[in-house]
Design a protein around this motif. Structure first.
Motif, PDB file in Angstrom:
ATOM      1  N   ILE A 292      53.744 -16.501  26.518  1.00  9.83           N
ATOM      2  CA  ILE A 292      54.139 -15.046  25.474  1.00  9.83           C
ATOM      3  C   ILE A 292      53.179 -15.166  24.429  1.00  9.83           C
ATOM      4  CG2 ILE A 292      56.306 -15.405  26.565  1.00  9.83           C
ATOM      5  CD1 ILE A 292      57.376 -16.749  24.619  1.00  9.83           C
ATOM      6  N   GLY A 293      52.323 -16.342  23.668  1.00 10.50           N
ATOM      7  CA  GLY A 293      51.849 -16.371  22.582  1.00 10.50           C
ATOM      8  C   GLY A 293      52.295 -17.350  22.049  1.00 10.50           C
ATOM      9  N   GLY A 294      53.551 -17.951  21.965  1.00  3.07           N
ATOM     10  CA  GLY A 294      54.418 -19.290  21.590  1.00  3.07           C
ATOM     11  C   GLY A 294      53.705 -20.258  21.094  1.00  3.07           C
ATOM     12  N   ASN A 295      53.501 -21.144  20.284  1.00  7.66           N
ATOM     13  CA  ASN A 295      53.506 -22.368  20.533  1.00  7.66           C
ATOM     14  C   ASN A 295      54.387 -23.515  20.159  1.00  7.66           C
ATOM     15  OD1 ASN A 295      52.639 -23.313  17.957  1.00  7.66           O
ATOM     16  ND2 ASN A 295      52.129 -21.530  17.731  1.00  7.66           N
ATOM     17  N   SER A 296      54.615 -25.250  20.141  1.00  4.21           N
ATOM     18  CA  SER A 296      55.531 -26.171  20.574  1.00  4.21           C
ATOM     19  C   SER A 296      56.474 -26.193  21.475  1.00  4.21           C
ATOM     20  CB  SER A 296      55.683 -26.031  19.019  1.00  4.21           C
ATOM     21  OG  SER A 296      56.930 -25.308  18.458  1.00  4.21           O
ATOM     22  N   VAL A 297      56.725 -27.527  20.843  1.00  5.70           N
ATOM     23  CA  VAL A 297      57.909 -28.545  22.323  1.00  5.70           C
ATOM     24  C   VAL A 297      58.338 -29.600  21.182  1.00  5.70           C
ATOM     25  CG1 VAL A 297      58.674 -29.479  23.831  1.00  5.70           C
ATOM     26  CG2 VAL A 297      56.255 -28.208  24.167  1.00  5.70           C
ATOM     27  N   GLN A 308      52.474 -30.489  29.968  1.00  3.17           N
ATOM     28  CA  GLN A 308      53.805 -30.337  31.042  1.00  3.17           C
ATOM     29  C   GLN A 308      54.860 -30.650  29.807  1.00  3.17           C
ATOM     30  OE1 GLN A 308      53.659 -31.394  34.456  1.00  3.17           O
ATOM     31  NE2 GLN A 308      56.049 -31.044  34.335  1.00  3.17           N
ATOM     32  N   PRO A 309      55.462 -31.568  28.693  1.00  2.00           N
ATOM     33  CA  PRO A 309      56.571 -30.585  28.052  1.00  2.00           C
ATOM     34  C   PRO A 309      57.041 -29.869  28.082  1.00  2.00           C
ATOM     35  CG  PRO A 309      54.638 -32.361  26.943  1.00  2.00           C
ATOM     36  CD  PRO A 309      54.542 -31.465  28.180  1.00  2.00           C
ATOM     37  N   GLU A 313      61.148 -29.322  29.093  1.00  4.39           N
ATOM     38  CA  GLU A 313      62.230 -29.704  27.879  1.00  4.39           C
ATOM     39  C   GLU A 313      62.551 -28.105  28.143  1.00  4.39           C
ATOM     40  OE1 GLU A 313      62.900 -32.084  26.368  1.00  4.39           O
ATOM     41  OE2 GLU A 313      61.291 -33.361  26.940  1.00  4.39           O
ATOM     42  N   VAL A 314      63.445 -28.006  27.071  1.00  7.44           N
ATOM     43  CA  VAL A 314      64.258 -26.925  26.569  1.00  7.44           C
ATOM     44  C   VAL A 314      64.021 -26.075  25.343  1.00  7.44           C
ATOM     45  CG1 VAL A 314      66.057 -27.575  28.345  1.00  7.44           C
ATOM     46  CG2 VAL A 314      66.429 -27.995  26.061  1.00  7.44           C
ATOM     47  N   GLU A 315      64.032 -27.040  24.356  1.00  7.91           N
ATOM     48  CA  GLU A 315      63.187 -26.545  23.394  1.00  7.91           C
ATOM     49  C   GLU A 315      61.753 -25.944  23.180  1.00  7.91           C
ATOM     50  OE1 GLU A 315      64.869 -29.712  20.217  1.00  7.91           O
ATOM     51  OE2 GLU A 315      66.310 -30.081  21.986  1.00  7.91           O
ATOM     52  N   GLY A 316      61.709 -24.795  23.768  1.00  7.24           N
ATOM     53  CA  GLY A 316      60.285 -24.313  23.684  1.00  7.24           C
ATOM     54  C   GLY A 316      59.767 -23.852  22.494  1.00  7.24           C
ATOM     55  N   PRO A 317      58.725 -22.861  22.424  1.00  2.34           N
ATOM     56  CA  PRO A 317      58.225 -22.454  21.207  1.00  2.34           C
ATOM     57  C   PRO A 317      59.178 -22.147  20.306  1.00  2.34           C
ATOM     58  CG  PRO A 317      57.258 -21.249  23.707  1.00  2.34           C
ATOM     59  CD  PRO A 317      57.993 -22.565  23.729  1.00  2.34           C
ATOM     60  N   GLU A 318      58.901 -22.160  19.569  1.00  2.00           N
ATOM     61  CA  GLU A 318      59.697 -22.173  18.509  1.00  2.00           C
ATOM     62  C   GLU A 318      59.151 -20.860  17.440  1.00  2.00           C
ATOM     63  OE1 GLU A 318      60.687 -22.905  13.471  1.00  2.00           O
ATOM     64  OE2 GLU A 318      59.911 -24.581  14.851  1.00  2.00           O
ATOM     65  N   THR A 319      60.104 -19.952  17.905  1.00  3.07           N
ATOM     66  CA  THR A 319      59.976 -18.071  17.440  1.00  3.07           C
ATOM     67  C   THR A 319      59.199 -18.459  15.478  1.00  3.07           C
ATOM     68  OG1 THR A 319      61.710 -17.512  18.686  1.00  3.07           O
ATOM     69  CG2 THR A 319      60.478 -15.800  16.989  1.00  3.07           C
ATOM     70  N   PHE A 369      64.137 -21.350  20.215  1.00  9.66           N
ATOM     71  CA  PHE A 369      63.689 -21.845  20.861  1.00  9.66           C
ATOM     72  C   PHE A 369      63.771 -21.077  22.003  1.00  9.66           C
ATOM     73  CE2 PHE A 369      64.915 -26.670  18.573  1.00  9.66           C
ATOM     74  CZ  PHE A 369      63.653 -26.633  18.563  1.00  9.66           C
ATOM     75  N   THR A 370      62.269 -20.658  22.940  1.00  4.78           N
ATOM     76  CA  THR A 370      62.144 -20.114  24.417  1.00  4.78           C
ATOM     77  C   THR A 370      61.705 -20.218  25.170  1.00  4.78           C
ATOM     78  OG1 THR A 370      61.776 -17.821  23.203  1.00  4.78           O
ATOM     79  CG2 THR A 370      61.290 -17.674  25.287  1.00  4.78           C
ATOM     80  N   PRO A 371      62.289 -21.965  25.265  1.00  3.40           N
ATOM     81  CA  PRO A 371      62.245 -22.244  26.918  1.00  3.40           C
ATOM     82  C   PRO A 371      61.154 -22.020  27.803  1.00  3.40           C
ATOM     83  CG  PRO A 371      64.623 -22.755  26.620  1.00  3.40           C
ATOM     84  CD  PRO A 371      64.848 -21.728  25.716  1.00  3.40           C
ATOM     85  N   MET A 372      60.430 -22.705  28.382  1.00  5.97           N
ATOM     86  CA  MET A 372      59.254 -22.155  29.437  1.00  5.97           C
ATOM     87  C   MET A 372      59.963 -23.069  30.468  1.00  5.97           C
ATOM     88  SD  MET A 372      56.855 -20.217  28.360  1.00  5.97           S
ATOM     89  CE  MET A 372      58.503 -19.851  27.186  1.00  5.97           C
ATOM     90  N   ARG A 373      60.759 -24.016  30.298  1.00  6.36           N
ATOM     91  CA  ARG A 373      61.167 -24.524  31.723  1.00  6.36           C
ATOM     92  C   ARG A 373      61.904 -23.687  32.547  1.00  6.36           C
ATOM     93  NH1 ARG A 373      63.806 -29.542  32.670  1.00  6.36           N
ATOM     94  NH2 ARG A 373      64.864 -29.326  34.565  1.00  6.36           N
ATOM     95  N   PRO A 374      61.319 -23.805  33.877  1.00  3.45           N
ATOM     96  CA  PRO A 374      61.728 -22.431  35.629  1.00  3.45           C
ATOM     97  C   PRO A 374      62.834 -23.096  34.965  1.00  3.45           C
ATOM     98  CG  PRO A 374      60.311 -24.478  36.013  1.00  3.45           C
ATOM     99  CD  PRO A 374      60.546 -24.851  34.395  1.00  3.45           C
TER     100      PRO A 374
END
Length: 776
Positions: A292-297, A308-309, A313-319, A369-374
């Motif tokens: 999605i273009g985002g970064n950070s956990v 893998q994080p 994790e549920v705290e995925g890329p920060e807007t 946060f936008t989680p990448m976690r399935p």
């Protein structure tokens, strides 16, 4: 001393003023309209309350709560000024301008009342700044003299005043900005460079960018010198040496610094700072960015070799990170537009898939946060409750969508993005209309509304196959001499009514998560596709965040990863298995490919259109024979972690800004750092956190330490009661954990609040602490 500043006008390319671009029907205009409603629903007097309070003026209304009443008081007011200025420039809405003028006038009253040039909502800021001016500094990674990231807070108002001047032509805002900058100049005049650098350990936004802007606005070299003083050498020097030191750093602390490095290069002409900024951009985009273009956990850069994080994790890329990465991309693009295809590709990818997806289409709430976690989900702010940083950057983001569509360099017009819009190119006396339903359709038409001689440079997106882009001039096919990632030039004397039709065939492609080659995101053209999924039967999630301190996190149950649907195929080139759904743009099914619960009903749609649901964005791939093995290995990998999460009542990540701030961190003689990708906190005197145990279920504390700190002695005290005298011992594991029982009577008497304090014994150090969990 005055200097000739290398202004934007002498840069390689210029973006057009927002007032010269107007959006037409499409998803970005819808986002802009939703943002305008959100902006006007905010109460200006409540946002002004912290500034009035600190200036000693009457308060017609109280401050907002949440972050606006817990130490970052006033930060939203600065964002609000920027957003109003940008929205006025983008729309010409008179009501927006009236609101902006009111806020500027009231802030001017505050500045005039104080009489020093200062304006701010920082609680008792006057005392803190007086101490700092005398060189009495107490700095941590998120506080200066006991105030939560005060320069970060002030940066929002500095930026707001700049934007009110640049985008809305406010002369008052310009004068206020210069007075504010002079206050900062005087405040730091007696501080050594070492003391200024010590202050910069705490997050400070883009203060260096602001002072470079003020240098350009005034032509005065003293502000450029101040911009350089406010440039954090701990980040700049490794970047100048082309070294990646990002692992473990708080991501959005770093990105604004680098925007400042680029602005200093642009304003002062130092190309090495530009090279440093470009290296940072490539490092983040190439090594730490997801589809999605985002970064950070959890707000921090993870190791470049371990994504893998992102899945765990549920705290995925920060807007906020993506908001700032787009600003950096635009700044770097200006330096070399002719080779700016990579910046434009990233900008487009991030704009549609992160920025646009992080705003709710109904009500305009914003995502942190936008989680990448399935199969996890997002929560959205509410106008009167969420006052997070990502709300502040969010109200700005959707007011500036016209900013990067076009650029110009001499007599060349660049078309960077395919967005329905109009352009008034005043210097050339030419008006442009771009008509498109992109991304729902893969074509766009450029119409020249006046005559003129110039070069039209059309971006050849990297997601279009080589040789697939087609152009027609006034209905006749013309040769495309270029390749993906470049710009195609059409130079001619244009007549009123000339049209250029652009065909941009989209392909469905799979993009693996870096380092995890069996996890894929699905893209159609630049658009990330995702699927809505369901949680446990009967589940009712709340997708609207409350105003609690950590309400921006989607705290609901996580779904075990082994329960997530997967792609099952004997071949890895299974793009052909995705089938478009007739009559529904950018909607796909994958018959037989997706296996798992309700797999037959799943549709892949643009992620930016997926809201109020759990979702799948990254999918594991396996073969039919290996499917059960994959799910078993997932279950084994998650079992212990999910068990620990279920047992955890509250936890702190020591040394990480937001978790520590969320838990009332305090201390004396404190330090933090990174050891082999793990953050730690210690103190030569003491430090403490406030934990919540609302249901009085706490039984023990689990603390994590390092074997490298063997021999340190300190006391563990909870609610003023000594729990243990800790002696750290050597351990075969680099990071290990120890449990400490909590007396039942202490928990019962706690009223649900536990103050956990670590006190160094004489001659020793408290910590380092690598983790803290309160367990049932």
């Amino acid at each position: 001393m005055f200097l000739v500043v290398a202004s934007a006008s002498s840069a390689a390319a210029q973006l057009f003023p927002l007032s010269d671009v107007r959006l037409k029907d499409g998803p970005l205009l819808e986002a802009q309209d939703a943002d305008r409603q959100y902006l006007m629903a905010l109460d200006a007097d409540r946002l002004l309350a912290p500034f009035r309070r600190e200036a000693g003026l009457p308060l017609p209304k109280p401050s907002y709560g949440n972050w606006e009443s817990s130490g970052l008081d006033g930060h939203m007011g600065g964002h609000y000024v920027s957003a109003l200025a940008l929205m006025w420039a983008s729309t010409g809405d008179a009501a927006v301008k009236q609101r902006l003028d009111y806020v500027i006038a009231e802030l001017k009253r505050c500045q005039d009342q104080l009489g020093t040039g200062y304006i701010g909502g920082i609680p008792d800021g006057k005392t803190a700044w007086a101490e700092i001016a005398k060189g009495q500094l107490k700095v941590d990674n998120f506080s200066v003299n006991g105030r939560w990231v005060p320069w970060y807070n002030l940066h929002k108002l500095f930026a707001g005043l700049r934007d009110a001047h640049v985008h809305a032509g406010s002369e008052d805002a310009k004068q206020m900005l210069v007075r504010f900058s002079d206050w900062a100049l005087q405040l730091t005049a007696k501080l050594s460079d070492e003391q200024v650098q010590a202050m910069l350990k705490s997050e400070h936004g883009g203060m260096n960018e602001i002072f470079a802007d003020v240098a350009e606005i005034t032509g005065d070299a003293k502000y450029l010198a101040l911009a350089k003083r406010f440039s954090h050498q701990a980040l700049l020097q490794p970047l100048l040496e082309q070294r990646d030191v990002l692992t473990g750093l708080h991501a959005n602390t770093q990105i604004p610094k680098v925007i400042g490095f680029e602005r200093i290069s642009e304003t002062g002409g130092d190309k090495t700072w530009h090279q440093a900024a470009r290296f940072f951009w490539k490092t983040v985009v190439d090594k730490r960015t997801v589809a999605i273009g985002g970064n950070s956990v959890k707000e921090h850069f993870h190791p470049d070799g371990n994504f893998q994080p992102m899945l765990d994790e549920v705290e995925g890329p920060e807007t906020c990170n993506s908001y700032n990465m787009l600003k950096l991309s635009a700044a770097l693009y200006r330096a070399d537009a002719a080779k700016g295809g990579a910046y434009a590709d990233y900008y487009e990818r991030t704009l549609y898939n992160h920025i646009l997806s992080a705003q709710h289409p109904r009500g305009g709430g914003f995502v942190y946060f936008t989680p990448m976690r399935p199969q996890h989900y997002r929560v959205y702010s509410q106008v009167d409750q969420g006052m997070w940083c990502c709300v502040g950057s969010g109200i700005e983001s959707h007011a500036r969508h016209g900013e990067f569509i076009y650029a110009h360099e001499g007599d060349a017009l660049y078309v960077n993005l395919f967005i329905a819009s109009t352009l008034n190119w005043r210097d050339q006396g030419v008006r442009i209309t771009q008509s498109t339903r992109f991304p729902d359709e893969s074509r766009s038409r450029i119409k020249i509304n006046d005559a003129g001689s110039f070069a039209l440079k059309l971006r050849y997106p990297s997601w279009v196959a080589a040789g697939a882009m087609k152009l027609r001039l006034n209905g006749r096919a013309i040769k495309v001499s270029g390749k993906p990632g470049e710009y195609i030039e059409i130079r001619r004397s244009w007549a009123d009514g000339d049209t250029v039709d652009i065909e941009l065939p989209m392909r469905t492609q799979l993009e693996p998560m870096p380092g995890l080659k069996n996890y894929y995101a699905v893209l159609h053209g630049p658009i990330v596709l995702a699927a809505k999924t369901e949680g446990p039967a009967g589940e009712r999630l709340n997708f609207r965040a409350d105003d609690s301190r950590m309400g921006h996190i989607a705290h609901g149950p996580v779904c075990p990863q082994e329960s997530a649907p997967v792609f099952v195929s004997a071949r890895k080139d299974f793009e052909r298995r995705f089938k478009p759904v007739k009559g529904q743009p950018l909607t796909f099914t994958a018959p037989g490919l997706i296996q798992g619960r309700n797999a037959g009903r799943l549709q892949l749609i643009p992620f930016f259109r997926l809201h109020d649901s759990r979702y799948m964005l990254y999918w594991a791939h396996t073969t039919l024979a290996q499917q059960s093995v994959l799910r078993s290995s997932m279950a084994a990998a998650e079992a212990e972690r999910l068990k620990l999460d279920a047992q955890t009542i509250d936890q702190v990540a020591p040394g990480e800004q937001q978790p520590e701030s969320d838990h009332g961190f305090r201390g004396e003689g404190v330090e933090s750092g990174i050891n082999k990708n793990s953050r730690w906190r210690h103190a030569r005197q003491w430090f403490s956190y406030e934990l919540a145990d609302r249901e009085l279920q706490a039984r023990k504390l689990r603390l994590s330490f390092s074997g490298g700190d063997a021999g340190r002695r300190f006391d563990l005290i909870v609610n003023e009661q000594l729990i243990s005298e800790i002696l750290l011992s050597a351990n075969a594991q680099e990071i290990y954990s120890r449990d400490f029982e909590l007396p039942a009577d202490l928990v019962k008497a706690s009223a649900g609040k536990l103050s956990v304090k670590f006190v160094a014994q004489p001659g020793s150090i408290a910590g380092g602490l690598y983790g803290l969990r309160l367990l049932r």
